[in-house]
Design an enzyme around this catalytic site. Structure first.
Site, mmCIF file in Angstrom:
data_model
loop_
_atom_site.group_PDB
_atom_site.id
_atom_site.type_symbol
_atom_site.label_atom_id
_atom_site.label_comp_id
_atom_site.label_asym_id
_atom_site.label_seq_id
_atom_site.Cartn_x
_atom_site.Cartn_y
_atom_site.Cartn_z
ATOM 1 N N ASP A 49 1.312 -1.324 0.221
ATOM 2 C CA ASP A 49 -0.540 0.258 0.158
ATOM 3 C C ASP A 49 0.821 1.205 0.136
ATOM 4 O OD1 ASP A 49 1.104 -0.126 2.626
ATOM 5 O OD2 ASP A 49 -0.868 0.241 3.076
ATOM 6 N N SER A 50 2.104 0.868 -0.267
ATOM 7 C CA SER A 50 3.158 1.747 -0.007
ATOM 8 C C SER A 50 2.895 3.030 -1.826
ATOM 9 C CB SER A 50 4.521 1.829 -0.099
ATOM 10 O OG SER A 50 5.157 0.633 -0.612
ATOM 11 N N ASP A 88 -1.405 -5.519 -0.414
ATOM 12 C CA ASP A 88 -1.389 -5.622 0.859
ATOM 13 C C ASP A 88 -3.141 -5.192 0.261
ATOM 14 O OD1 ASP A 88 0.060 -5.335 3.453
ATOM 15 O OD2 ASP A 88 0.773 -3.466 1.811
ATOM 16 N N LYS A 118 -1.467 -9.510 2.619
ATOM 17 C CA LYS A 118 -0.755 -9.099 3.768
ATOM 18 C C LYS A 118 -1.608 -7.939 4.472
ATOM 19 C CE LYS A 118 3.174 -6.098 3.679
ATOM 20 N NZ LYS A 118 2.649 -5.451 4.782
ATOM 21 N N GLU A 120 -1.804 -5.412 8.815
ATOM 22 C CA GLU A 120 -1.200 -5.435 9.707
ATOM 23 C C GLU A 120 -1.481 -5.499 11.148
ATOM 24 O OE1 GLU A 120 -0.158 -0.789 9.335
ATOM 25 O OE2 GLU A 120 0.897 -1.148 7.301
ATOM 26 N N GLU A 186 8.655 -4.539 10.288
ATOM 27 C CA GLU A 186 9.276 -3.308 10.051
ATOM 28 C C GLU A 186 10.045 -2.875 11.614
ATOM 29 O OE1 GLU A 186 6.634 -1.007 7.802
ATOM 30 O OE2 GLU A 186 7.782 0.635 7.587
HETATM 31 O O1 KIV Z 1 3.188 -0.745 1.557
HETATM 32 C C1 KIV Z 1 4.942 -1.115 1.732
HETATM 33 O O2 KIV Z 1 5.716 -0.773 1.431
HETATM 34 C C2 KIV Z 1 5.210 -2.687 3.361
HETATM 35 C C3 KIV Z 1 6.230 -2.624 3.428
HETATM 36 C C4 KIV Z 1 7.567 -1.477 4.238
HETATM 37 C C5 KIV Z 1 6.714 -3.648 3.771
HETATM 38 O O3 KIV Z 1 4.299 -2.888 3.501
#
Ligand code: KIV
Length: 270
Positions: A49-50, A88, A118, A120, A186
Site C-alpha cells: 500500500d506504499s 496489501d 498482507k 498489519e 518493520e
Molecule cells: O507497503 C509496503 O511497502 C510495505 C513494506 C514497508 C513492507 O508494507
C-alpha cells in the site's frame, strides 16, 4: 547461479527458512518493474500500500482503496512468472472485523491473480488472519512499525525497544498461531528481530530489522534511488534511477530545443 525454484509458493519460504537460505522481497506496483524483478529472481513481490505515496501521490498509505490496490495488483501479478505475489490489504479494509476482511481479501485476490494478502497488526488482527486462512487465502502478517497506524504510533519510530519487546513477541506468536505463513518485522531492533525469528516456525521478513531475520524487503523506489531526499537509515540504494531519469529528461528537452532530436536516424523517408 544458485538454484532458483520454478514457482515460489508460501511453502517455499518455509523451506528457505529451514535451510537457512535468506530470501529477497521488493515492492512493485506496475507491470514493468514486476517483470524485471521477477526475472532477477526476487522471491516475493509485494504490491504494497506504499503505492499510495509512491505512485498515487497521497501523503500517507491511509487513503488508498481496495479498488486502487486491485489495479496495481493485476499489473504486478500478470508479470510475475516465478515470484510469490502478495497484495496489501489497505487501511479500512479489515479492521472492522473478520467478515469485512474476508470480503475485501476476496475482492483483492479474485481480479488480480495475487497469491496472498498482507495485513498489519499482531493480536488485534488475529481473528481476521484466522478467518482468511480458513477460507483458503494465505496471509502474511506485519508487525513492529505498521505504517497504517502512523497516527497512533506518533510518527516513524522504532518499535519493540525495552519492555515493548515482550509485546512484540506476543504479537508475532499471535500472527503465527492464527495461521499466517510469514510475518514482516518493520523498524525493530536487530537483536529483538533475531530473537523473534528464532522463536517462530514461520519466516520473518525484515525492513529495518537487521540481518538476523529470514528474508529482507525494501520498497523498490527507495532501493532504486527514485525517492528524493536522504533515505531512511535502513534503506540501501542499489541504483540512482531518479538522477538518471531526470538527467535523461533534461538531455531530451535540450536536444529537442536545439533541433538535435530527431535526426534522420529517427525519421521516416518518403
Ligand atoms: O507497503 C509496503 O511497502 C510495505 C513494506 C514497508 C513492507 O508494507
Amino acid at each position: 547461479m544458485e538454484f532458483l525454484p520454478k514457482k515460489v509458493r508460501t511453502s517455499t519460504l518455509k523451506e528457505f527458512k529451514a535451510s537457512g537460505h535468506k530470501f529477497s522481497c521488493l515492492t512493485s506496483y506496475d507491470h514493468l518493474t514486476a517483470g524485471l524483478f521477477d526475472q532477477s529472481g526476487i522471491d516475493v513481490l509485494l504490491v504494497g500500500d506504499s503505492a499510495a505515496d509512491n505512485s498515487l501521490g497521497y501523503s500517507s498509505t491511509l487513503p488508498i482503496t481496495v479498488a486502487e490496490m486491485a489495479t496495481f495488483g493485476r499489473a504486478v501479478a500478470s508479470a510475475a512468472l516465478r515470484a510469490l505475489v502478495v497484495i496489501d490489504m489497505p487501511f479500512g479494509s479489515y479492521e472492522t472485523g473478520p467478515a469485512d476482511a474476508l470480503a475485501n481479501a476476496i475482492a483483492l485476490m479474485k481480479p488480480t491473480g495475487a497469491d496472498a494478502v498482507k495485513l498489519e497488526g499482531g493480536k488485534r488482527s488475529a481473528d481476521q488472519i484466522r478467518t482468511l486462512v480458513e477460507a483458503g487465502i494465505p496471509v502474511m502478517g506485519h508487525i513492529g512499525f505498521t505504517p497504517q497506524s502512523v497516527n497512533v504510533l506518533g510518527g516513524f519510530k522504532i518499535q519493540g525497544r525495552g519492555d515493548a519487546a515482550e509485546q512484540l513477541l506476543e504479537d508475532a506468536l499471535a500472527v503465527q498461531n492464527a495461521g499466517a505463513f510469514a510475518v514482516v518485522l518493520e523498524m525493530v531492533p536487530s537483536a529483538i528481530a533475531g530473537e523473534i525469528s528464532a522463536k517462530l516456525d514461520i519466516p520473518t521478513i525484515g525492513i529495518g530489522a537487521g540481518p538476523q531475520v529470514d528474508g529482507q524487503i525494501l520498497v523498490w523506489t527507495d532501493f532504486a534511488g527514485m525517492t528524493a531526499g536522504r533515505p531512511r537509515k535502513f534503506v540501501k540504494r542499489y541504483a540512482n534511477l531518479g538522477e538518471q531519469l531526470a538527467s535523461a529528461a533534461l538531455n531530451y528537452r535540450t536536444e529537442v530545443a536545439n533541433g538535435q532530436f530527431p535526426t534522420a536516424d529517427h525519421s521516416f523517408e518518403d
